[in-house]
Structure formats: structure tokens, C-alpha cells
Design an enzyme around this catalytic site. Sequence first.
Site, PDB file in Angstrom:
ATOM      1  N   THR A  70      41.824  21.089  22.439  1.00  0.00           N
ATOM      2  CA  THR A  70      42.614  22.321  22.500  1.00  0.00           C
ATOM      3  C   THR A  70      42.615  23.037  21.152  1.00  0.00           C
ATOM      4  OG1 THR A  70      44.043  21.372  24.212  1.00  0.00           O
ATOM      5  CG2 THR A  70      44.886  23.281  23.014  1.00  0.00           C
ATOM      6  N   ARG A 222      46.215  12.613  17.432  1.00  0.00           N
ATOM      7  CA  ARG A 222      47.503  12.850  18.095  1.00  0.00           C
ATOM      8  C   ARG A 222      48.416  11.648  17.959  1.00  0.00           C
ATOM      9  NH1 ARG A 222      46.874  14.367  24.131  1.00  0.00           N
ATOM     10  NH2 ARG A 222      46.136  16.319  23.198  1.00  0.00           N
TER      11      ARG A 222
END
Length: 347
Positions: A70, A222
Site C-alpha cells: 500500500t 508492520r
Amino acid sequence: MTPADDIISVEPESDAELAFEGALRPQSLAEFVGQQKVRGQLQLLLQAASMQGRTADHILFAGPPGLGKTTLAMIVAHESGRPLRMSSGPAIQHAGDLAAVLSSLVPGEVLFIDEIHRMARSAEEMLYLAMEDFRIDIMVGKGAGATSIPLDLAPFTLVGATTRSGMLPNPLRDRFGFTAHLEFYESSELEQVLVRAAHMLQLDIERPALAEIAGRSRGTPRIANRLLRRVRDYAIVTGKGAGIDAVNAALELYDVDELGLDRLDRAVMNIVLNRFDGGPVGLNTLAVSVGEEAETIEAVVEPFLVRIGLLIRTPRGRVATREAWKHFGLTKHEAGTHNQPLFGDEL
């Protein structure tokens, strides 16, 4: 205090957390850490499009969750100087949903579709023509009186992201001008990610402590950022600072061991090692034993266990490795009665 007062007191903290999440994302390829080969390929593609005054080719980012798909889509739009439209495969369940999005795009816009492999088949077929000819056909009417009306689209760049590239139909995959396969990060790269995040969090943390967090982050930025925030919380609450001891204590509290295994990983390995004497054990049997969906075990847990050498997939089922016995401090004992995969559950 009224319920309204409670809501108001929480909102600023929530907004700050959202702002931090957004600030963590690099704004350019130069700021993006890791994926060096992909960055070089992407830089060339975008520069060539800019020099020729055209929209960039369609781009597909493939790889496990949390590696920056993303973020890279946002960078494509930013470095191209184009607006970004974001959607997801599960949100596009009819051809009409996709037609509404495509027909509203402005020239040069970047359309990002996350989990693109989960789009409806009818939408995928419409996307073929849109990607190649910037045109879609809209059916008007029903039955024998139905007619097809062509609708021209503004030139756009489609950026797709998928964690399951094998589920994409070949005709759709082949229409992307560039496919980037994102790899897991090395610990040294994750340390760079954590240094930047710690600076933004205004967290004074020692370099060995960052290295420890990086080593338990499963090669995923992440996860590294999430663990860093938990260490920050521990440091704030206990007042002990963010040294190596605080990191070890915080990650032990959150059930993350020195290899990065979490509660579900250990539950899976415990079943394989103790109940099935190291395997083989079938996927469905394993999923039922730990109370999770088989898809979760296969897509979330297994890839990491296989990658670090604790588990092997065989035609008969999952088998623990010698490293797994060593890591959990166990010795292989005489097999019990449940050490074979159930009938029809071998894969």
C-alpha cells in the site's frame, strides 16, 4: 462524567495514533527502506513515463502482508504527481461497482485496488478491456433487447496488490506492465525502519534494543512498528526506559519469543510436537486442534514456520523439524495413536 465526555476525551488520542500511522509511511522511493531491486525497477518505470509524458504502466505488487504494498502504491501516485483513488477487491463484487469507479477517474489518476484477487469475476472481465483500451462496455436493458454501449475512460494507472498472486487469473496478471514481488526484510533493514519510527515516537531507545525488536519481527516492517509501540507503552507505564531488558520484558508480556513466534504459532507447534509426536498431521486436523480456520493456519502461520525451518509440508501432512524440537526443548518420544493424518486430510 457523561458518555459524551468519554468519547471526547478519547478522540484526540485516536487522531494522534492515526496521524502517526500515516506519518510512518515513506513519501518517496528515496525514503522507502528495503526492497532495493523493486525500488530501482519502479524508479525507472516512473521516470520513463514522466519523460514521455504518459501515464505509467499498470503495476502489480505481490507478497505477504505488511511489506509495504500500500505504501508503494501511494509513492507511485506521489512521485508521478497524480491523484490517488483507493479501493479493495472485496468492495468490488459487481461489474457495476467497478464501472462506477472507472468512469469517475480523471486523466492520469492512479487507481489502487488492494487484495485485487478477491474481486468478483464479472468485474475482473470488465477490467481486462479497461486496462488495455481504456474502455468499458456497459449493458443496457435485459434479454433480447439488451444493448452494449461503449464508454471511453480517461487514461489511468492501475496499481494492484495481492497476497495470493496465484489466485489471479492469467489474463488479468498478464495485463500488468510490471509485477513486483516483495521479499521479507533482513534484520538490518528492519533496524533502519525502527530507527525512523522511534524518532517519530520521540522514544529514546538503545540500538541493541532495536536489534532485538527487529530480530523478533518476522521480517515484516508492520510487525516491527507494532512491537516498537508496545515497547513504548511498556516503557511509559513502568518508567524503566526502553533498554534491552525492557524490550525482553515487554515482548514476553505480549507472548513474542526470541524467534518471533506468537501464541498461535506456539499452539500449532505444540500440537504437532506433543500430540502428534512431530507429525505428520493434516491441515484440517491441525486447524481443529488449535480452534482456528484452516485458511488462517495455511496463509498466516505456516509460511513463517516453514521459512524459519521449524515445520515441513509433506504429502502426508505437516512435520516438525529437528530445529523445532531443539527450540522448544523437547525430545522426540514414542509416537502415540494419533500420529498419522486422518483419512482425506493429508494436504
